[in-house]
Scaffold this active site. Structure first.
Site, PDB file in Angstrom:
ATOM      1  N   ASN A   1      16.137  47.532  27.100  1.00 33.89           N
ATOM      2  CA  ASN A   1      15.937  47.108  28.481  1.00 33.89           C
ATOM      3  C   ASN A   1      15.272  45.739  28.524  1.00 33.89           C
ATOM      4  OD1 ASN A   1      15.813  47.688  31.466  1.00 33.89           O
ATOM      5  ND2 ASN A   1      13.630  47.386  31.055  1.00 33.89           N
ATOM      6  N   GLU A   2      15.942  44.784  29.181  1.00 28.09           N
ATOM      7  CA  GLU A   2      15.388  43.437  29.401  1.00 28.09           C
ATOM      8  C   GLU A   2      14.761  42.899  28.121  1.00 28.09           C
ATOM      9  OE1 GLU A   2      12.913  43.550  32.919  1.00 28.09           O
ATOM     10  OE2 GLU A   2      14.686  43.830  34.162  1.00 28.09           O
TER      11      GLU A   2
ATOM     12  N   ASN B   1      19.814  44.197  35.647  1.00 30.45           N
ATOM     13  CA  ASN B   1      18.663  44.485  36.519  1.00 30.45           C
ATOM     14  C   ASN B   1      18.490  43.260  37.416  1.00 30.45           C
ATOM     15  OD1 ASN B   1      18.447  46.659  34.814  1.00 30.45           O
ATOM     16  ND2 ASN B   1      16.545  46.005  33.835  1.00 30.45           N
TER      17      ASN B   1
ATOM     18  N   TYR C   1      11.841  39.218  43.145  1.00 26.23           N
ATOM     19  CA  TYR C   1      11.136  38.324  42.226  1.00 26.23           C
ATOM     20  C   TYR C   1      11.737  36.923  42.351  1.00 26.23           C
ATOM     21  CZ  TYR C   1       9.293  42.591  40.055  1.00 26.23           C
ATOM     22  OH  TYR C   1       8.666  43.799  39.819  1.00 26.23           O
TER      23      TYR C   1
ATOM     24  N   TRP D   1      16.153  50.935  41.591  1.00 24.31           N
ATOM     25  CA  TRP D   1      14.822  50.984  40.988  1.00 24.31           C
ATOM     26  C   TRP D   1      13.822  51.108  42.112  1.00 24.31           C
ATOM     27  CZ3 TRP D   1      13.796  51.861  36.119  1.00 24.31           C
ATOM     28  CH2 TRP D   1      12.449  51.812  35.731  1.00 24.31           C
TER      29      TRP D   1
ATOM     30  N   LYS E   1       8.275  50.770  44.338  1.00 27.03           N
ATOM     31  CA  LYS E   1       9.669  50.512  44.719  1.00 27.03           C
ATOM     32  C   LYS E   1      10.451  51.790  44.994  1.00 27.03           C
ATOM     33  CE  LYS E   1       9.919  46.148  42.208  1.00 27.03           C
ATOM     34  NZ  LYS E   1       8.710  46.309  41.372  1.00 27.03           N
TER      35      LYS E   1
HETATM   36  C1  GCB Z   1      12.343  45.769  35.616  1.00 27.55           C
HETATM   37  C2  GCB Z   1      12.009  46.726  34.538  1.00 27.55           C
HETATM   38  C3  GCB Z   1      11.311  47.938  35.058  1.00 27.55           C
HETATM   39  C4  GCB Z   1      10.284  47.529  36.091  1.00 27.55           C
HETATM   40  C5  GCB Z   1      10.982  46.841  37.231  1.00 27.55           C
HETATM   41  C6  GCB Z   1      10.015  46.361  38.305  1.00 27.55           C
HETATM   42  O1  GCB Z   1      13.206  44.955  35.495  1.00 27.55           O
HETATM   43  O2  GCB Z   1      13.119  47.092  33.779  1.00 27.55           O
HETATM   44  O3  GCB Z   1      10.732  48.626  34.002  1.00 27.55           O
HETATM   45  O4  GCB Z   1       9.517  48.587  36.538  1.00 27.55           O
HETATM   46  O5  GCB Z   1      11.666  45.736  36.764  1.00 27.55           O
HETATM   47  O6  GCB Z   1       9.683  47.116  39.198  1.00 27.55           O
HETATM   48  O7  GCB Z   1       9.591  45.224  38.244  1.00 27.55           O
END
Ligand code: GCB
Ligand code: CA
Length: 815
Positions: free
Chosen positions: A348-349, A415, A421, A495, A515
């Site tokens: 992931n990322e 993602n 952001y 998410w 979130k």
């Molecule tokens: C992401 C991550 C995740 C975070 C999310 C966030 O990209 O993969 O683990 O919780 O963003 O809420 O910023």
């Protein structure tokens, strides 16, 4: 706690074993322990396991004493640098948090020491409308010192519970032998297919019997489903031959205040909620989860992507890579038989921290080892499971294409947080269409998208990173149609389904990533019903979207009622809204909602909506408690009034502790109240205030915004005695302006702002230097009793001596 305990913990349990248990084989199965566990029986080390999210099983027979008490001791450590993840946006709660089983078998049994799995694997290489082929494999173990002959039987039951096949063979087992078996079944003709709409399960019962006496020795049951699928870069996902949009969620495994130690029924409840919302897909993020989740996905019909937690960056450690490989193998073997699973994931990322931490040259070796690891894991994944696909989740950077990571897995997850952001909502469309044009063959899932929300915060001018309920709604109402519209996008997983624990996060609710579309206690936020309206056609959805804001406040001009919008989420074409029995008219829904401006006066109002679904009436209703705040202040309307203002913000903030609402700020006009001069504090051009936690308060958001360069705050009140409360927190800082940068606590105050405070031209406090005197990012209240004058009511003036004056909140109360 931000600085939560990372270290060693011990568990101890006594286990009485009788003489009867002698001659049996005893196993301990831990469904998970975070992160490294060492198991001791009667003082002997039985084994060690690394990895916090997968099961492991040890044979404890040689260490047990029969006819007396045995002591089982387990040491668990959650501070291992060798165990993934090394970092991540969630709390790494330590210890044994899933069930532990004592499994007692005869000396001849199905092998249980295969990577924490159940030991029986059902391969389904071919499925179509007309037939499915399958075979059953596993191992038989003879722990006796004598040879043995057993019958191995597999019984296949159809969904109605009728045996449709029986495979039987005879197996000779030498003393101590571990023997592999693989039994080919006959084709299942015209199989009843598994799908989210009809999750049909077949059952495979695997039995061993003594060859001579025909006595049952051991038995295990697995459920399987027949379905086939593919991902296509141009046309998206297909299930059982038909185009099928994956409408999904991401889910973490915690619940406040119990951390990770959820019971099975709590896990199952979450899947019921997902199904109710209309989800047909889950990204089990960012790590393997409880068996109860997978079992429920099979039963309810929720397709799944499960992954191991390699997050942010691959450290330079062979031991770490070893654990990654083991975890991947364990996850696949443990959950192999679940029809719900369509894809396995492993990163992931993974370039995020790499890009932030290193310059271009330094990045090269990190990227190289990341790619090498990804390739090794990909190969392992395909060896372990040739019938499923692989997926990896990227953050929105083209680097993944440039370095070649995007061509390793079958499916790509993006993602994407445009409009959260940084950037704008339309950045989503641009990014996706651009990717698709450049790489038309890459199947794409939007593996994350989301915005934080806090039910204490509401706004009619919602903006990025204000954590208002309304901004999250806007964000999701934009994203979901954009995803739905694009055929080439296979699906998405929002998410996050539920607000979850993230120890390093500050923001409006420190220690929580908010979130979710459900609160941590699993109450749905209103936007849950937007999903439900869009996802579900089989049931009427009609929901007045203001449960998150049923106690409202509004600024009132004279006696005219305050107009505030009320939104209703619905999948009906037309709906009608009523307030206190009066119709406000019928409206057509657009993007699954309709909005009415509703006139409110102080007091309780009953809001009701109705519509028609399949010729029957559907309805929803609730009480809204409304409090008006006068725009113009006079003797009558000041009675009992507590005029509290969230200075430096467009949002209403309601304190959970006192219930008082701090209304959004406004400029002063004669006869009224408001600020004079200054500007809202913005650390960058897309967010407001600070995201750093404010100490000494639970009303974080109130103190996280301020007006800087403020000259005065005025209230044109009649003569009399008043109480004035000024709220401050010095939130100016050096350090990072990057929003997704949790765990960076290096922010230090810099303000150096010094000012004098005058109320009605009287100096009430001088050389005020909030940060210096009270600490940076710390809440301070100053309260004064003052007399209003006829000429200027109450005028609070702030005179800067060094830098600028500022104010975070203000409250007026008539005495
Ligand atoms: C992401 C991550 C995740 C975070 C999310 C966030 O990209 O993969 O683990 O919780 O963003 O809420 O910023
Ligand atoms: Ca404020």
């Amino acid at each position: 706690m931000k600085d939560y305990y990372r270290g060693t913990g011990w568990y101890r349990k006594s286990l009485s074993l009788t003489e009867k248990d002698q001659g049996k084989q005893l196993f301990l199965k831990f469904e998970a322990a975070n992160q490294v566990a060492r198991v001791f029986v009667n003082g002997h080390l039985v084994g060690e396991h690394k990895g916090g999210y997968t099961a492991f099983t040890f044979d404890i027979t040689p260490f047990c004493s029969f006819g007396k008490k045995n002591i089982i001791a387990v040491e668990v450590n959650n501070a291992s640098p060798e165990v993934p993840p090394i970092s991540g946006d969630f709390t790494f709660f330590g210890g044994i948090y899933r069930d532990v089983w004592l499994i007692i078998t005869p000396k001849q049994h199905l092998a249980l020491l295969n990577n924490g799995s159940g030991g029986v694997f059902i391969d389904i290489p071919e499925v179509s409308q007309s037939f499915a082929s399958f075979s059953v494999r596993g191992e038989l173990k003879n722990d006796a010192s004598t040879k043995s002959e057993v019958k191995l039987i597999h019984q296949i039951y159809n969904p109605e519970g009728k045996i449709i096949q029986r495979l039987e063979s005879c197996v000779q087992l030498a003393p101590g032998e571990n023997k592999m078996f693989k039994n080919q079944g006959k084709r299942v003709m015209n199989p009843q297919l598994w799908s989210p709409e009809v999750p049909t399960l077949y059952t495979v019962e695997t039995i061993i019997k003594d060859a001579k006496s025909d006595q049952l020795i051991d038995k295990t049951t697995n459920h399987i489903g027949f379905r086939w699928y593919k991902f296509d870069g141009e046309n998206g996902f297909f299930l059982n031959g038909k185009p099928y949009k994956l409408r999904g969620i991401c889910r973490h495994q915690d619940q406040k205040p119990i951390g990770n130690a959820l019971s099975d029924e709590m896990h199952r409840r979450d899947m019921i909620l997902a199904k109710d919302m209309g989800a047909n897909f889950i990204r089990i993020s960012h790590y393997p989860q409880d068996e109860a989740i997978l079992e429920q996905c099979d039963k309810l019909g929720i397709l799944a992507w499960e992954e191991i937690p390699i997050i942010d960056m691959v450290p330079d450690s062979k031991a770490f890579e070893q654990v990654c490989e083991t975890s991947l193998r364990e996850m696949i073997r443990q959950h192999y038989n679940h029809p719900a699973i369509i894809t396995w994931g492993y990163m992931n990322e993974i370039l995020l921290a790499t890009q932030r931490k290193y310059n271009k040259e330094e990045q090269a070796p990190v990227i190289k080892r990341t790619i090498d690891l990804a390739k090794r894991l990909e190969q392992l994944l395909k060896t372990e499971d040739p019938y499923r696909l692989s997926t990896i989740a990227f953050h929105g950077s083209n680097a993944y294409n440039e370095v070649g990571l995007s061509s390793i897995t079958d499916v790509i997850g993006w993602n994407l947080y445009q409009g959260w952001y940084g950037g704008k909502f339309t950045g989503l469309d641009n990014f996706l269409d651009n990717q698709h044009t450049k790489y038309p063959n890459h199947p794409i899932i939007i593996s994350e998208y989301g915005a934080g929300s806090d039910k204490r915060i509401h706004s009619f001018a919602p903006q990025c990173f204000d954590f208002s309920i309304e901004y999250q709604q806007n964000y999701i109402e934009y994203y979901l149609p954009a995803i739905e519209q694009r055929k080439y996008i296979s699906g998405s997983t929002l998410w996050n389904f539920i607000d979850f624990s993230s120890a390093l996060r500050d923001e409006s609710m420190p220690r929580i990533n908010n979130k979710g579309v459900l609160y941590s206690d699993r109450t749905p936020k209103d936007v849950f019903y937007y999903y439900k309206a869009l996802f579900r056609k089989d049931t009427p959805v009609l929901h007045i979207a203001t449960r998150d804001w049923a106690t409202r406040t509004g600024i009132q001009q004279g006696d005219t009622p305050v107009l505030q919008p009320i939104k209703v989420y619905s999948n009906l074409d037309e709906i009608e809204l009523f307030v206190d029995g009066q119709s406000l008219g019928v409206k057509k829904t657009e993007n699954y909602n309709a909005i009415w401006p509703v006139p409110f006066t102080s007091g309780r109002h009953y809001v009701y909506t109705k519509g028609i679904y399949n010729s029957s009436i559907v309805e929803d209703g609730l009480n809204i408690f409304f409090q008006t705040i006068p725009e113009k202040l006079n003797r009558e309307n000041l009675k009992g009034l507590e005029l509290a203002v969230n200075v430096g913000s467009n949002s209403f903030f309601t304190s959970e502790e006192s219930g008082l609402t701090w209304v959004c700020d406004k400029p002063y006009t004669p006869g009224s109240w408001g600020y004079v001069g200054g500007e809202i504090y913005r650390p960058n051009d897309y967010s407001i205030g600070t995201q750093t936690q404010i100490k000494k308060t639970s009303d974080n958001p109130l103190y996280q915004t301020l007006r800087t360069g403020l000259e005065a705050y005025r209230f044109d009140v009649p003569e009399g005695e008043y109480e004035i409360e000024l709220l401050f927190a010095d939130i100016f800082s050096t350090g990072t302006k990057i929003l997704y940068n949790i765990g960076d606590s290096k922010q230090t105050g810099i303000s150096g702002n010094v000012f004098d405070i005058y109320i009605n031209n009287r100096l009430v406090d001088d050389n005020v230097s909030i940060g210096e005197q009270f600490g940076y990012f710390s809440a301070v209240k100053k309260r004064f009793v003052v007399s209003a004058s006829k000429e200027e009511g109450i005028c609070v003036k702030l005179f800067p001596k060094v830098g600028k004056a500022f104010l975070n909140g203000i409250k007026l109360r008539r005495l």
